[in-house]
Design an enzyme around this catalytic site. Sequence first.
Site, PDB file in Angstrom:
ATOM      1  N   ASP A  51       0.723  -1.194   0.027  1.00 26.68           N
ATOM      2  CA  ASP A  51      -0.031  -0.091  -0.031  1.00 26.68           C
ATOM      3  C   ASP A  51       0.892   1.126  -0.184  1.00 26.68           C
ATOM      4  OD1 ASP A  51      -2.430   1.304  -0.033  1.00 26.68           O
ATOM      5  OD2 ASP A  51      -2.812   1.391   2.140  1.00 26.68           O
ATOM      6  N   HIS A  54       2.436   3.526  -9.048  1.00 25.23           N
ATOM      7  CA  HIS A  54       2.026   1.926  -9.485  1.00 25.23           C
ATOM      8  C   HIS A  54       3.254   1.680 -10.370  1.00 25.23           C
ATOM      9  CE1 HIS A  54      -1.560   2.328  -7.683  1.00 25.23           C
ATOM     10  NE2 HIS A  54      -2.106   2.974  -8.442  1.00 25.23           N
ATOM     11  N   GLU A 107     -12.569  -4.689  -3.857  1.00 28.29           N
ATOM     12  CA  GLU A 107     -13.044  -3.160  -4.006  1.00 28.29           C
ATOM     13  C   GLU A 107     -12.323  -2.128  -4.878  1.00 28.29           C
ATOM     14  OE1 GLU A 107     -12.119  -5.251  -1.318  1.00 28.29           O
ATOM     15  OE2 GLU A 107     -14.206  -5.569  -0.645  1.00 28.29           O
ATOM     16  N   TRP A 152     -11.817  -2.365  -7.768  1.00 28.54           N
ATOM     17  CA  TRP A 152     -12.713  -2.193  -9.331  1.00 28.54           C
ATOM     18  C   TRP A 152     -13.319  -0.611  -9.054  1.00 28.54           C
ATOM     19  CZ3 TRP A 152     -11.426  -4.744 -12.907  1.00 28.54           C
ATOM     20  CH2 TRP A 152     -10.856  -6.096 -12.904  1.00 28.54           C
ATOM     21  N   LEU A 185       9.979 -21.315  -4.046  1.00 25.97           N
ATOM     22  CA  LEU A 185       9.000 -20.381  -3.240  1.00 25.97           C
ATOM     23  C   LEU A 185       7.632 -20.297  -4.217  1.00 25.97           C
ATOM     24  CD1 LEU A 185       8.364 -17.803  -1.637  1.00 25.97           C
ATOM     25  CD2 LEU A 185       9.515 -16.579  -3.586  1.00 25.97           C
ATOM     26  N   GLU A 211       1.205 -13.056  12.912  1.00 30.69           N
ATOM     27  CA  GLU A 211       1.824 -11.862  13.527  1.00 30.69           C
ATOM     28  C   GLU A 211       1.452 -10.709  12.586  1.00 30.69           C
ATOM     29  OE1 GLU A 211       2.877 -11.782  16.600  1.00 30.69           O
ATOM     30  OE2 GLU A 211       2.555 -13.685  16.936  1.00 30.69           O
TER      31      GLU A 211
END
Length: 249
Positions: free
Chosen positions: A21, A38, A68, A70, A132, A208
Amino acid sequence: MDLLTQINTDKVPSHVAVIMDGNGRWAKQKGKPRVFGHKNGVKAVRQTIDAAGNAGIKALTLFAFSTENWNRPKAEVKTLMTLLLTSLKREANELDKNNIKLQVIGNLESIPSSVLKGLNKVIEQTKSNDALTLTIALSYGSREEIVNAVKNISKKIVNKELSIEEIDENILNNHLYTFTLPDVDLMIRTSGEKRISNFLLWQIAYAELHFTDVLWPDFSKDNFYNALLEYQNRERRYGKTSDQIEKNK
Ligand code: IPE
Ligand code: IPE
Ligand code: MG
């Protein structure tokens, strides 16, 4: 001092989830449009994947686009989708070379078909890799995922493949998009916001949580290692007392 060397490789979380974020605010600070944030977030994704690999993490899940999201302006949504596709195409061989398996979770019906096609190609290319597992949460919402699981379980009951008595936490878990993954041990959120925003609600029951003020495009390998170090210093009690945990060490 190299932070990586301080990490106890026997005690790394088996599954790390990241809410990436702060791209918009990062761009705003620089007087640039949100999409600039971005674009610059892509290198932080690369850093995070590298760091997770270096630390021996087996599962990394990145929140790239929520159900959300969208509701954001059309142009921003389009840029995010294009960026995702071009970055994945560009990184495909590198992921493969590093023995990373790509998978995607979310409500994929809503993803543009060109993006889905490109994603599927990389998923196919990397499907046998096992160092991974990199999971991209795309058009993902935890409540939507749980509703979807309930629907699929109900269908099995109607078809008599399953009885109501058989429903337990395992069955529900196995009907989530994340059914192949272990519970999240560590969840990281950047940008200073302290909320979960509908991400992996079931899977983080005992995770956590690590919150950092760093905005996503600035997130570095050391920021990731710091989160791991903090995690390793936490006492996970699962409802027990500290004394009980000490005794079992
Ligand atoms: C995260 O950054 C990227 C996505 C949610 C797709 P944001 O775009 O949410 O950035 P802020 O929170 O507005 O700064
Ligand atoms: C969460 O970030 C979704 C992703 C990181 C993809 P948002 O920026 O959409 O979250 P809210 O709306 O601020 O809670
Ligand atoms: Mg945000």
